[in-house]
Scaffold this active site. Structure first.
Site, PDB file in Angstrom:
ATOM      1  N   CYS A  25       3.638  -3.031   4.079  1.00 20.28           N
ATOM      2  CA  CYS A  25       2.541  -1.827   4.390  1.00 20.28           C
ATOM      3  C   CYS A  25       3.287  -1.060   5.575  1.00 20.28           C
ATOM      4  O   CYS A  25       4.397  -1.282   5.663  1.00 20.28           O
ATOM      5  CB  CYS A  25       1.179  -2.423   4.826  1.00 20.28           C
ATOM      6  SG  CYS A  25       1.147  -3.373   6.153  1.00 20.28           S
ATOM      7  N   ASP A  51       0.860  -1.187   0.138  1.00 20.79           N
ATOM      8  CA  ASP A  51       0.007  -0.009   0.038  1.00 20.79           C
ATOM      9  C   ASP A  51       0.894   1.325  -0.006  1.00 20.79           C
ATOM     10  O   ASP A  51       2.134   1.111  -0.344  1.00 20.79           O
ATOM     11  CB  ASP A  51      -1.027  -0.047   1.170  1.00 20.79           C
ATOM     12  CG  ASP A  51      -0.352   0.014   2.478  1.00 20.79           C
ATOM     13  OD1 ASP A  51       0.923   0.236   2.600  1.00 20.79           O
ATOM     14  OD2 ASP A  51      -1.158   0.422   3.576  1.00 20.79           O
ATOM     15  N   HIS A  99      12.222 -22.818   9.356  1.00 21.56           N
ATOM     16  CA  HIS A  99      11.076 -23.551  10.157  1.00 21.56           C
ATOM     17  C   HIS A  99       9.790 -23.538   9.710  1.00 21.56           C
ATOM     18  O   HIS A  99       8.926 -24.245   9.994  1.00 21.56           O
ATOM     19  CB  HIS A  99      11.377 -22.753  11.569  1.00 21.56           C
ATOM     20  CG  HIS A  99      12.431 -23.156  12.562  1.00 21.56           C
ATOM     21  ND1 HIS A  99      12.632 -23.000  13.813  1.00 21.56           N
ATOM     22  CD2 HIS A  99      13.717 -23.565  11.965  1.00 21.56           C
ATOM     23  CE1 HIS A  99      13.857 -23.524  14.291  1.00 21.56           C
ATOM     24  NE2 HIS A  99      14.531 -23.984  13.213  1.00 21.56           N
ATOM     25  N   HIS A 110       9.935 -30.031  11.292  1.00 26.20           N
ATOM     26  CA  HIS A 110       9.156 -28.345  10.777  1.00 26.20           C
ATOM     27  C   HIS A 110       8.257 -28.867   9.714  1.00 26.20           C
ATOM     28  O   HIS A 110       7.100 -28.309   9.866  1.00 26.20           O
ATOM     29  CB  HIS A 110      10.282 -27.511  10.301  1.00 26.20           C
ATOM     30  CG  HIS A 110      11.419 -27.220  11.076  1.00 26.20           C
ATOM     31  ND1 HIS A 110      10.972 -26.599  12.493  1.00 26.20           N
ATOM     32  CD2 HIS A 110      12.685 -27.444  11.322  1.00 26.20           C
ATOM     33  CE1 HIS A 110      12.048 -26.591  13.162  1.00 26.20           C
ATOM     34  NE2 HIS A 110      13.329 -27.033  12.444  1.00 26.20           N
ATOM     35  N   THR A 113       3.253  -1.079   8.781  1.00 26.18           N
ATOM     36  CA  THR A 113       3.806  -1.784   9.814  1.00 26.18           C
ATOM     37  C   THR A 113       4.050  -3.291   9.443  1.00 26.18           C
ATOM     38  O   THR A 113       5.025  -4.007  10.195  1.00 26.18           O
ATOM     39  CB  THR A 113       2.916  -2.019  10.913  1.00 26.18           C
ATOM     40  OG1 THR A 113       1.704  -2.692  10.443  1.00 26.18           O
ATOM     41  CG2 THR A 113       2.627  -0.670  11.630  1.00 26.18           C
TER      42      THR A 113
HETATM   43  C1  RB5 Z   1      -1.628   2.800   6.414  1.00 21.50           C
HETATM   44  O1  RB5 Z   1      -2.029   4.020   6.902  1.00 21.50           O
HETATM   45  C2  RB5 Z   1      -1.476   1.808   7.392  1.00 21.50           C
HETATM   46  O2  RB5 Z   1      -2.471   1.516   8.323  1.00 21.50           O
HETATM   47  C3  RB5 Z   1      -0.920   0.494   6.744  1.00 21.50           C
HETATM   48  O3  RB5 Z   1       0.071   0.707   5.807  1.00 21.50           O
HETATM   49  C4  RB5 Z   1      -0.672  -0.514   7.745  1.00 21.50           C
HETATM   50  O4  RB5 Z   1       0.394  -0.438   8.463  1.00 21.50           O
HETATM   51  C5  RB5 Z   1      -1.727  -1.536   8.037  1.00 21.50           C
HETATM   52  O5  RB5 Z   1      -1.437  -2.409   8.688  1.00 21.50           O
END
Ligand code: RB5
Length: 152
Positions: free
Chosen positions: A68, A11, A101, A136, A70
């Site tokens: 993304c 994203d 694993h 595993h 996080t």
């Molecule tokens: C986008 O702002 C953010 O929520 C997305 O990139 C991600 O971190 C979601 O888990």
């Protein structure tokens, strides 16, 4: 040995890191499909996570990379699909373990969590580490059994 073919997706929160990953893959001689997004404009990560997963499940590519902000949202999306083992990796150790694993077929990273040098190390290790099999494989068999139970 032939290099695996990959699909990559992100994203807006992971877009910059995905572009960097694409450049590294080209430099290292890997073929890949870029499923977007292609700008920094805000989009919804499930729309891109599902495209990379579909490319794996329909046999177009062998493994995928999702980014993304996080890495958490993309992990949640990808792991909804039976047969997908998506691993959110933050360092070399988790990247290696996710292959040895867990035989992870999707690597997930957080574009707002790690820097480019760390991402490059994670990517290299994840691409080059083989699944260790043995005990595993038995555990992955149990995950597959859970998937079958959920879907029956
Ligand atoms: C986008 O702002 C953010 O929520 C997305 O990139 C991600 O971190 C979601 O888990």
């Amino acid at each position: 040995m032939d290099k695996i073919k990959l699909a990559i997706g992100s994203d807006h929160g992971g877009w910059e890191l995905k572009q960097y990953i694409g450049r590294l893959l080209t430099e290292w001689g890997y073929e890949y499909e870029d499923m977007g997004t292609s700008t920094a404009v805000a989009v919804d990560y499930p729309d891109y996570g599902r495209k990379v997963v579909a490319a794996i499940l329909n046999g177009q590519v062998e493994r995928g990379i999702l980014v993304c902000g996080t890495g958490i949202g993309m992990s949640i999306v990808a792991n909804k699909y039976p047969g997908i083992r998506a691993a959110l990796c933050h360092n070399e150790f988790t990247a290696r373990m996710s292959r040895e694993h867990n035989n992870a077929n999707v690597l997930v990273m957080g574009g707002r969590v790690i820097d480019q040098a760390t991402a490059a190390t994670i990517l290299r290790v994840w691409l080059e580490t083989e699944f260790a099999q043995g005990r595993h494989a038995l555990r992955l068999g149990k995950i597959a059994q859970i998937e079958r139970e959920i879907n029956s």
